[in-house]
Design a protein around this motif. Structure first.
Motif, PDB file in Angstrom:
ATOM      1  N   LEU A  55       0.824  -1.208   0.000  1.00 16.84           N
ATOM      2  CA  LEU A  55       0.000   0.000   0.000  1.00 16.84           C
ATOM      3  C   LEU A  55       0.860   1.260   0.000  1.00 16.84           C
ATOM      4  O   LEU A  55       0.512   2.263  -0.627  1.00 16.84           O
ATOM      5  N   HIS A  56       1.988   1.209   0.695  1.00 21.93           N
ATOM      6  CA  HIS A  56       2.923   2.342   0.675  1.00 21.93           C
ATOM      7  C   HIS A  56       3.406   2.612  -0.748  1.00 21.93           C
ATOM      8  O   HIS A  56       3.542   3.772  -1.158  1.00 21.93           O
ATOM      9  N   ASN A  57       3.631   1.561  -1.504  1.00 21.21           N
ATOM     10  CA  ASN A  57       4.154   1.700  -2.863  1.00 21.21           C
ATOM     11  C   ASN A  57       3.073   1.994  -3.901  1.00 21.21           C
ATOM     12  O   ASN A  57       3.385   2.496  -4.985  1.00 21.21           O
ATOM     13  N   SER A  58       1.805   1.705  -3.583  1.00 20.31           N
ATOM     14  CA  SER A  58       0.768   1.784  -4.613  1.00 20.31           C
ATOM     15  C   SER A  58      -0.248   2.898  -4.417  1.00 20.31           C
ATOM     16  O   SER A  58      -0.876   3.338  -5.389  1.00 20.31           O
ATOM     17  N   LEU A  59      -0.454   3.359  -3.183  1.00 23.42           N
ATOM     18  CA  LEU A  59      -1.491   4.358  -2.942  1.00 23.42           C
ATOM     19  C   LEU A  59      -0.939   5.776  -2.998  1.00 23.42           C
ATOM     20  O   LEU A  59       0.190   6.032  -2.579  1.00 23.42           O
ATOM     21  N   SER A  60      -1.771   6.685  -3.474  1.00 21.25           N
ATOM     22  CA  SER A  60      -1.428   8.110  -3.454  1.00 21.25           C
ATOM     23  C   SER A  60      -1.959   8.699  -2.153  1.00 21.25           C
ATOM     24  O   SER A  60      -3.174   8.803  -1.949  1.00 21.25           O
ATOM     25  N   LEU A  61      -1.054   9.068  -1.257  1.00 20.78           N
ATOM     26  CA  LEU A  61      -1.434   9.503   0.082  1.00 20.78           C
ATOM     27  C   LEU A  61      -0.833  10.866   0.403  1.00 20.78           C
ATOM     28  O   LEU A  61       0.199  11.244  -0.152  1.00 20.78           O
ATOM     29  N   SER A  62      -1.477  11.572   1.321  1.00 22.87           N
ATOM     30  CA  SER A  62      -0.908  12.827   1.802  1.00 22.87           C
ATOM     31  C   SER A  62       0.346  12.523   2.623  1.00 22.87           C
ATOM     32  O   SER A  62       0.562  11.390   3.068  1.00 22.87           O
ATOM     33  N   THR A  63       1.159  13.528   2.846  1.00 21.47           N
ATOM     34  CA  THR A  63       2.390  13.347   3.621  1.00 21.47           C
ATOM     35  C   THR A  63       2.082  12.840   5.027  1.00 21.47           C
ATOM     36  O   THR A  63       2.741  11.932   5.542  1.00 21.47           O
ATOM     37  N   GLU A  64       1.063  13.427   5.656  1.00 22.84           N
ATOM     38  CA  GLU A  64       0.701  13.034   7.019  1.00 22.84           C
ATOM     39  C   GLU A  64       0.204  11.588   7.071  1.00 22.84           C
ATOM     40  O   GLU A  64       0.596  10.815   7.946  1.00 22.84           O
ATOM     41  N   THR A  65      -0.652  11.214   6.101  1.00 25.50           N
ATOM     42  CA  THR A  65      -1.188   9.855   6.088  1.00 25.50           C
ATOM     43  C   THR A  65      -0.101   8.843   5.774  1.00 25.50           C
ATOM     44  O   THR A  65      -0.053   7.755   6.367  1.00 25.50           O
ATOM     45  N   ARG A  66       0.798   9.192   4.866  1.00 22.84           N
ATOM     46  CA  ARG A  66       1.908   8.272   4.560  1.00 22.84           C
ATOM     47  C   ARG A  66       2.794   8.080   5.792  1.00 22.84           C
ATOM     48  O   ARG A  66       3.302   6.972   6.024  1.00 22.84           O
ATOM     49  N   SER A  67       2.973   9.120   6.580  1.00 24.80           N
ATOM     50  CA  SER A  67       3.759   8.992   7.798  1.00 24.80           C
ATOM     51  C   SER A  67       3.098   8.005   8.766  1.00 24.80           C
ATOM     52  O   SER A  67       3.773   7.196   9.414  1.00 24.80           O
ATOM     53  N   LEU A  68       1.758   8.073   8.857  1.00 23.09           N
ATOM     54  CA  LEU A  68       1.032   7.115   9.693  1.00 23.09           C
ATOM     55  C   LEU A  68       1.235   5.687   9.196  1.00 23.09           C
ATOM     56  O   LEU A  68       1.438   4.753   9.981  1.00 23.09           O
TER      57      LEU A  68
END
Length: 346
Positions: free
Chosen positions: A231-244
Motif C-alpha cells: 500500500l505504501h508503494n501503490s497508494l497516493s497519500l498525503s504526507t501526514e497519512t503516509r507517515s502514519l
C-alpha cells in the motif's frame, strides 16, 4: 426483489472446515431479513466429498461453486463475481450470525444510502480461554483509512456488509494476500474516501480454532508487513497519512523481529536472537520518530518497549547465557500461568 435483483449476496468461502459449515448455513437461513442469496465457494477443500454430502440438504437454496484451491481471497472474488446482490455480506464457513444480523446491517444502508461498508463487533467462541469476549480491541471503532492504520484490523469479515460496487471499485480482494486479506481490502476501500458505519447493537459470532490462519501470529505479521509495504508503494497519500502508514509498518516490523528474536533466544541461538532484537530496536526507533502528540499513548508504549529492548540487548552483550536462561524461565512461567487460567475457565 426477484432473483435477478437481490438486496444481498452472502459469500461463504469453504476450505477445510466441513464440520462447521452446516451451522453457518443454518444461521443464514434463520435470518429475519430474507431478500438474499447464498453463494458458497468450495476452494478446493480436501474434505470436498464430506462437504458436498453435508450441504446436500441446502442445494436448492444456495449457489454452489467449486474451484481448485487458490486461497480465501480468490474464493471470495469468485463469489463476488457471481453475486446478484447490491450488497455483499461475508460469512466464513466456521462463523455464524444471530437471526437479526442482516436486518440490522441493511437497515443502516436504508437509512444512509451513501454508505459503502458497515460492520459490527463479534463475539468470540470455540477454542478460546475467554468465552464471550468480543473482538473489538479499542473503544473507537475505526471508520477512516487513518483510523484503520492507527487501530489496526478490527473489522471481522463475517461481521461486514459492503456495497458490491465499492468492492469492485477498490479492486476486489488481492489474491496474493492470505491472512489479512480483509484488512487489505478495507484499507483500499477506505483510501477512496468511502463512507463506513459501525453497528454497535448487533454481534456476529466468530469461531476461534487452531485451523484458522489468524492463529499463526508469525505468518500474520509477515503478511501484514507485505500488505502495508504494498500500500505504501501503490497508494497516493498525503504526507501526514503516509507517515502514519510508515509508522504502522515500522511497528509491525518491530513486533515481527521481536517475535523472531524471542524464538531464537528460547531455542538457545543467542547470536541470531541478538541480530533480530537489534533490527527490532531500529524499527521501534523509526516508529517513535514519527509519532506526534495526538498519539501520545502509543508513543509512551513504544518508548517503553524500546527501553526494555535496550536492557535485553545489554544483557545479551554482557551476560548472554544468564539472559537467555532468564528469558526461558520467564517464558515457562507465563505458559504455566496461561495453562492455569485456561483450566480455571473450563
Amino acid at each position: 426483489m426477484g432473483r435477478d435483483c437481490l438486496a444481498v449476496s452472502v459469500i461463504i468461502p469453504a476450505y477445510n472446515c466441513v464440520e462447521y459449515t452446516p451451522a453457518s448455513l443454518d444461521s443464514v437461513f434463520a435470518q429475519t431479513f430474507t431478500d438474499f442469496e447464498v453463494v458458497l465457494v468450495n476452494d478446493g477443500s480436501p474434505d470436498s466429498e464430506m462437504l458436498e454430502h453435508l450441504i446436500a440438504p441446502y442445494q436448492d437454496r444456495i449457489v454452489y461453486l467449486k474451484q481448485t484451491n487458490r486461497g480465501p481471497s480468490a474464493a471470495r472474488n469468485t463469489g463476488i463475481r457471481a453475486a446478484k446482490g447490491k450488497y455483499i455480506a461475508f460469512l466464513d464457513s466456521d462463523d455464524r450470525w444471530p437471526p437479526e444480523y442482516l436486518a440490522a446491517q441493511i437497515k443502516l444502508f436504508e437509512e444512509t444510502p451513501s454508505l459503502d461498508l458497515v460492520y459490527t463487533n463479534a463475539v468470540l467462541f470455540g477454542d478460546t480461554p475467554l468465552p464471550r469476549r468480543t473482538f473489538m480491541q479499542s473503544s473507537m471503532p475505526p471508520m477512516t483509512f487513518e483510523e484503520l492504520l492507527i487501530y489496526g484490523s478490527q473489522i471481522v469479515p463475517s461481521a461486514t456488509v459492503a456495497s458490491k460496487q465499492a468492492i469492485i471499485d477498490a479492486g476486489l480482494f488481492d489474491e496474493r494476500v492470505c491472512g489479512p486479506e480483509d484488512y487489505d481490502l478495507c484499507l483500499r476501500i477506505a483510501s477512496r474516501a468511502a463512507k463506513v458505519a459501525y453497528q454497535s447493537n448487533v454481534f456476529a459470532l466468530r469461531r476461534v480454532h487452531s485451523k484458522a490462519f489468524s492463529s499463526d501470529d508469525m505468518r500474520m505479521l509477515e503478511a501484514l508487513e507485505r500488505v502495508l509495504t504494498k500500500l505504501h508503494n501503490s497508494l497516493s497519500l498525503s504526507t501526514e497519512t503516509r507517515s502514519l502508514l510508515l509508522n504502522r509498518l515500522a511497528s509491525i516490523k518491530a513486533y515481527l523481529y521481536l517475535q523472531k528474536g524471542k524464538q531464537r533466544l528460547l531455542s538457545g541461538n543467542i547470536d541470531q536472537a541478538r541480530n533480530y532484537f537489534v533490527t527490532a530496536n531500529i524499527s521501534l526507533r523509526q516508529a517513535n520518530s514519527r509519532l506526534t502528540s495526538p498519539f501520545a499513548d502509543s508513543a509512551i508504549q513504544a518508548l517503553r518497549r524500546t527501553a526494555k529492548l535496550r536492557v535485553l540487548l545489554w544483557g545479551l552483550r554482557t551476560v548472554p547465557r544468564v539472559t537467555a536462561f532468564g528469558a526461558r524461565t520467564w517464558e515457562n512461567s507465563l505458559l504455566a500461568l496461561q495453562a492455569l487460567k485456561t483450566r480455571s475457565n473450563i
